[in-house]
Design an enzyme around this catalytic site. Structure first.
Site, PDB file in Angstrom:
ATOM      1  N   ARG A  81      26.744   8.914   3.759  1.00  0.00           N
ATOM      2  CA  ARG A  81      27.950   8.113   4.146  1.00  0.00           C
ATOM      3  C   ARG A  81      28.941   7.586   4.317  1.00  0.00           C
ATOM      4  NH1 ARG A  81      23.758   8.779   9.002  1.00  0.00           N
ATOM      5  NH2 ARG A  81      22.209   6.988   7.201  1.00  0.00           N
ATOM      6  N   LYS A 191       8.063  11.398  -0.128  1.00  0.00           N
ATOM      7  CA  LYS A 191       7.489  11.045   1.304  1.00  0.00           C
ATOM      8  C   LYS A 191       8.026   9.983   2.352  1.00  0.00           C
ATOM      9  CE  LYS A 191       4.722   8.065   0.486  1.00  0.00           C
ATOM     10  NZ  LYS A 191       4.949   6.357   0.661  1.00  0.00           N
ATOM     11  N   ASP A 220       5.175  13.489  -4.880  1.00  0.00           N
ATOM     12  CA  ASP A 220       4.594  12.073  -4.583  1.00  0.00           C
ATOM     13  C   ASP A 220       4.580  11.827  -6.867  1.00  0.00           C
ATOM     14  OD1 ASP A 220       2.098  10.461  -5.285  1.00  0.00           O
ATOM     15  OD2 ASP A 220       0.906  11.753  -3.914  1.00  0.00           O
ATOM     16  N   HIS A 221       4.897  10.832  -6.188  1.00  0.00           N
ATOM     17  CA  HIS A 221       5.111   9.809  -7.547  1.00  0.00           C
ATOM     18  C   HIS A 221       4.254   9.545  -8.016  1.00  0.00           C
ATOM     19  CE1 HIS A 221       5.148   6.081  -5.374  1.00  0.00           C
ATOM     20  NE2 HIS A 221       4.694   5.716  -7.103  1.00  0.00           N
ATOM     21  N   LYS A 225       2.819  10.209 -13.003  1.00  0.00           N
ATOM     22  CA  LYS A 225       1.731   8.767 -13.758  1.00  0.00           C
ATOM     23  C   LYS A 225       1.500   9.728 -14.416  1.00  0.00           C
ATOM     24  CE  LYS A 225       2.250   5.397  -9.978  1.00  0.00           C
ATOM     25  NZ  LYS A 225       2.884   4.404 -10.253  1.00  0.00           N
ATOM     26  N   GLU A 259      -1.664  -3.372  -4.282  1.00  0.00           N
ATOM     27  CA  GLU A 259      -0.540  -4.280  -4.646  1.00  0.00           C
ATOM     28  C   GLU A 259      -0.363  -5.302  -4.644  1.00  0.00           C
ATOM     29  OE1 GLU A 259       3.095  -1.815  -3.892  1.00  0.00           O
ATOM     30  OE2 GLU A 259       1.515  -0.971  -2.313  1.00  0.00           O
ATOM     31  N   ASP A 278       1.331   5.527   4.383  1.00  0.00           N
ATOM     32  CA  ASP A 278       2.097   4.777   3.664  1.00  0.00           C
ATOM     33  C   ASP A 278       1.420   5.292   1.860  1.00  0.00           C
ATOM     34  OD1 ASP A 278       4.456   3.803   2.405  1.00  0.00           O
ATOM     35  OD2 ASP A 278       3.826   2.048   1.705  1.00  0.00           O
ATOM     36  N   HIS A 283      -0.816   9.526  -2.060  1.00  0.00           N
ATOM     37  CA  HIS A 283      -1.302   9.239  -3.496  1.00  0.00           C
ATOM     38  C   HIS A 283      -2.352   8.965  -3.128  1.00  0.00           C
ATOM     39  CE1 HIS A 283       3.260   7.987  -3.584  1.00  0.00           C
ATOM     40  NE2 HIS A 283       3.105   6.641  -3.209  1.00  0.00           N
ATOM     41  N   LYS A 383      -1.719  -4.104   0.766  1.00  0.00           N
ATOM     42  CA  LYS A 383      -0.818  -5.170   0.230  1.00  0.00           C
ATOM     43  C   LYS A 383      -1.009  -6.579   0.161  1.00  0.00           C
ATOM     44  CE  LYS A 383       3.181  -1.968   0.928  1.00  0.00           C
ATOM     45  NZ  LYS A 383       3.893  -1.561   0.139  1.00  0.00           N
ATOM     46  N   LYS A 388      -2.463  -6.342  -8.924  1.00  0.00           N
ATOM     47  CA  LYS A 388      -1.730  -5.031  -8.383  1.00  0.00           C
ATOM     48  C   LYS A 388      -2.394  -4.333  -9.341  1.00  0.00           C
ATOM     49  CE  LYS A 388       1.898  -2.055  -9.633  1.00  0.00           C
ATOM     50  NZ  LYS A 388       2.549  -1.010  -8.365  1.00  0.00           N
TER      51      LYS A 388
HETATM   52  C1  BG6 Z   1       5.515   4.243  -2.237  1.00  0.00           C
HETATM   53  C2  BG6 Z   1       4.907   3.087  -1.416  1.00  0.00           C
HETATM   54  O1  BG6 Z   1       5.187   5.719  -2.488  1.00  0.00           O
HETATM   55  O2  BG6 Z   1       4.588   3.502  -3.408  1.00  0.00           O
HETATM   56  C3  BG6 Z   1       5.392   1.359  -1.294  1.00  0.00           C
HETATM   57  O3  BG6 Z   1       5.881   3.591  -0.322  1.00  0.00           O
HETATM   58  C4  BG6 Z   1       4.175   1.264  -2.834  1.00  0.00           C
HETATM   59  O4  BG6 Z   1       4.821   1.089  -0.179  1.00  0.00           O
HETATM   60  C5  BG6 Z   1       4.299   2.134  -3.614  1.00  0.00           C
HETATM   61  O5  BG6 Z   1       5.131   0.160  -2.896  1.00  0.00           O
HETATM   62  C6  BG6 Z   1       3.363   2.347  -5.039  1.00  0.00           C
HETATM   63  O6  BG6 Z   1       3.414   2.569  -5.740  1.00  0.00           O
HETATM   64  P1  BG6 Z   1       3.340   2.058  -7.460  1.00  0.00           P
HETATM   65  O7  BG6 Z   1       3.785   2.733  -8.149  1.00  0.00           O
HETATM   66  O8  BG6 Z   1       3.921   0.767  -7.236  1.00  0.00           O
HETATM   67  O9  BG6 Z   1       1.939   2.320  -6.817  1.00  0.00           O
END
Ligand code: BG6
Length: 528
Positions: A81, A191, A220-221, A225, A259, A278, A283, A383, A388
């Protein structure tokens, strides 16, 4: 698990990499040659003026350029936008890369010039088909002038409510795989895939109306990894783990994604989501499936995804009556992180003052099959916890008979920890004899660390995943059946939590181990 050393490696394969000639003779890098280059294509980022694009996606693409894995016949189109001309958007991209790329990888020189002239932008109203027709013309121009070969990769990086709107307009503008007679058309979906089972099914319906499953890449990141991908290598490229990977030897499996950060600037999204949606539904469930699944017959995307689905379908969703004994929730209050005071969740921006959203979720599942019957799989994510750390810890059963060590010695069970982050590697705890005349034993560790083992930092997940989408490899993307199953598994918990407020919230201090209630479902959580 000893780490390779220069003497242990015979003739290292020549390797190319971003850091050039130094990698050629490094024996730790043996086997790392031959990174695959993506197909020529135009990649369209819907939502290109947003946070995800500037922080993650654009840097990943630029890193591919630096690494030489981006096809030379490539084009990037931003579609959002915020009004930009092509030139203004190029300047915007350069500024973002300047901010988000590490030193030594900032944009500049001939490489940037070549990259930037392949960037374009369309200022768009997502609800206006005319802008999608304009996109179609731009894609055709790229195919003609920039060699992108009719291949189109659409990336949904907008807020989730816009996903179906974009897909509907792609269909109306005849930009679907069916309409493409020149090359391939694929869609990457960020996601969250829905906010519950029903909305996920509805989104799936809209998408599958325009794209077949083979063209849908649900990202899904975590799957990008390296240590998550290594779960399969550990299990199926070695002989010694698989024979003990079952209920005869395993006492419990703990999967943690903790985290220390709070919700940062995402209070509005997070207050509607919560930790279960989330992190756990996607994940954590993906890691769970990789740890618990049966050996796939091959490394084909569908051979692996079949097994992932199969094991998820062997997990029984908790009944409503079981929710209380199988799950725990928490919300952080004020506390201290790294010696600094931090505010509680309800004081965060864009969070309701009386919010009942969980910032910590723990769930205990059982896989009802021959391999895993009776073994608890305990998942947790939250969180503002003590630190972490993401890891999968497999704790083995106690020894059956004790003859070593004085009666006063504690004999700890063996634990295999797959370390996902911040450390990346594998650690094995076992008992060893304490030197000396007395028969004492104590726990020691064998550690493998990716950084020192391979002499390289793992590539960021988005680089790998976008590259795979360009190459047409769906292995690291979640198939619909698994997404649907993961929603089915968490729905009873989500429903129960929605309908019953937790009056103890906030029930854990920032910087702590999480709510004490987590111990009610499982007593042996590993300390964070
Ligand atoms: C995301 C969540 O998918 O993954 C976030 O929406 C979270 O809330 C993040 O902080 C965590 O990713 P990573 O790679 O830092 O563990």
């Amino acid at each position: 698990m000893s780490e390779p050393t220069a003497t242990a490696t015979a003739t290292p394969a020549p390797v190319t990499g971003t850091d050039g000639a130094a990698t050629l003779s490094n024996p730790l890098r043996a086997g790392m040659s031959g990174e695959r280059i993506g197909d020529p294509c135009s990649i369209v980022f819907f939502g290109a003026s947003g946070d995800l694009f500037k922080r993650m996606l654009l840097p990943a693409i630029y890193l591919m350029k630096l690494d030489g894995t981006l096809p030379s016949d490539f084009a990037l189109i931003g579609f959002a936008r915020t009004p930009y001309t092509d030139d203004a958007f190029r300047d915007y991209c350069r500024e973002q890369l300047q901010t988000f790329m590490p030193e030594g990888q900032k944009p500049g020189g001939a490489l940037w010039d070549d990259f930037s002239k392949r960037i374009g932008y369309i200022t768009a109203d997502f609800k206006d088909t005319a802008h999608f027709v304009q996109l179609k013309e731009r894609l055709a121009a790229n195919d003609r002038d920039l060699g992108t070969a009719g291949n189109h990769l659409f990336y949904l990086a907008t807020p989730p409510p816009v996903f179906p709107v974009v897909v509907e307009h792609l269909r109306k503008a005849k930009l679907t795989p069916n309409d493409n007679t020149q090359g391939w058309t694929r869609i990457v979906v960020e996601k969250p895939f829905g906010t519950d089972l029903e909305t996920a099914r509805s989104l799936q319906k809209t998408i599958e109306h325009a794209f077949p499953e083979s063209a849908i890449y649900r990202i899904d990141h975590y799957l990008g990894k390296e240590p998550v991908q290594d779960i399969l290598a550990l299990r199926f490229a070695n002989t010694i783990f698989e024979p003990i990977w079952n209920r005869n030897y395993v006492q419990n499996v703990q999967i943690t994604a903790a985290e220390s950060l709070g919700v940062e600037e995402r209070g509005d999204y997070y207050d509607r989501a919560g930790a279960l949606r989330d992190m756990i539904q996607n994940h954590v469930m993906n890691m769970f499936a990789l740890v618990a699944m049966e050996p796939p017959v091959s490394s084909d995307a569908d051979a692996i995804r079949n097994e992932k689905y199969k094991v998820l379908s062997a997990i029984a969703p908790p009944t409503y009556a079981q929710v209380a004994s199988m799950s725990a929730r928490g919300q952080y209050g004020p506390g201290t992180i790294d010696g600094k005071p931090v505010r509680g969740y309800r004081e965060e921006d864009e969070v309701a003052k009386d919010s009942n959203t969980e910032t910590f979720a723990a769930v205990k599942f059982f896989v009802e099959n021959w391999r895993w019957a009776g073994v608890p799989f305990c998942l947790r994510s939250g969180k503002r916890l003590a630190r972490k750390v993401s890891e999968i810890a497999v704790t083995f059963k106690p020894i059956p008979h004790r003859f070593y060590g004085e009666k006063t010695d504690t004999i700890e069970p063996n634990v295999l920890v797959l370390k996902i982050q911040p450390d990346e590697g594998i650690s094995m705890r076992f008992e060893a004899k304490v030197p000396g005349a007395k028969d004492h034993v104590r726990a020691v560790y064998m550690d493998f660390n990716y950084g020192t083992g391979f002499g390289i930092t793992s590539p960021p997940p988005y680089e790998r995943l976008i590259g795979d989408a360009m190459r047409g490899d769906q292995t690291l993307f979640t198939r619909w059946d698994a997404v649907e199953r993961a929603w089915e598994l968490v729905m009873p918990i989500l429903d129960t939590w929605r309908d019953s407020k937790d009056f103890s919230f906030p029930n854990y201090a920032s910087g702590s181990q999480g709510p004490p209630s987590a111990a009610a479902i499982f007593e042996q959580w590993r300390p964070l």
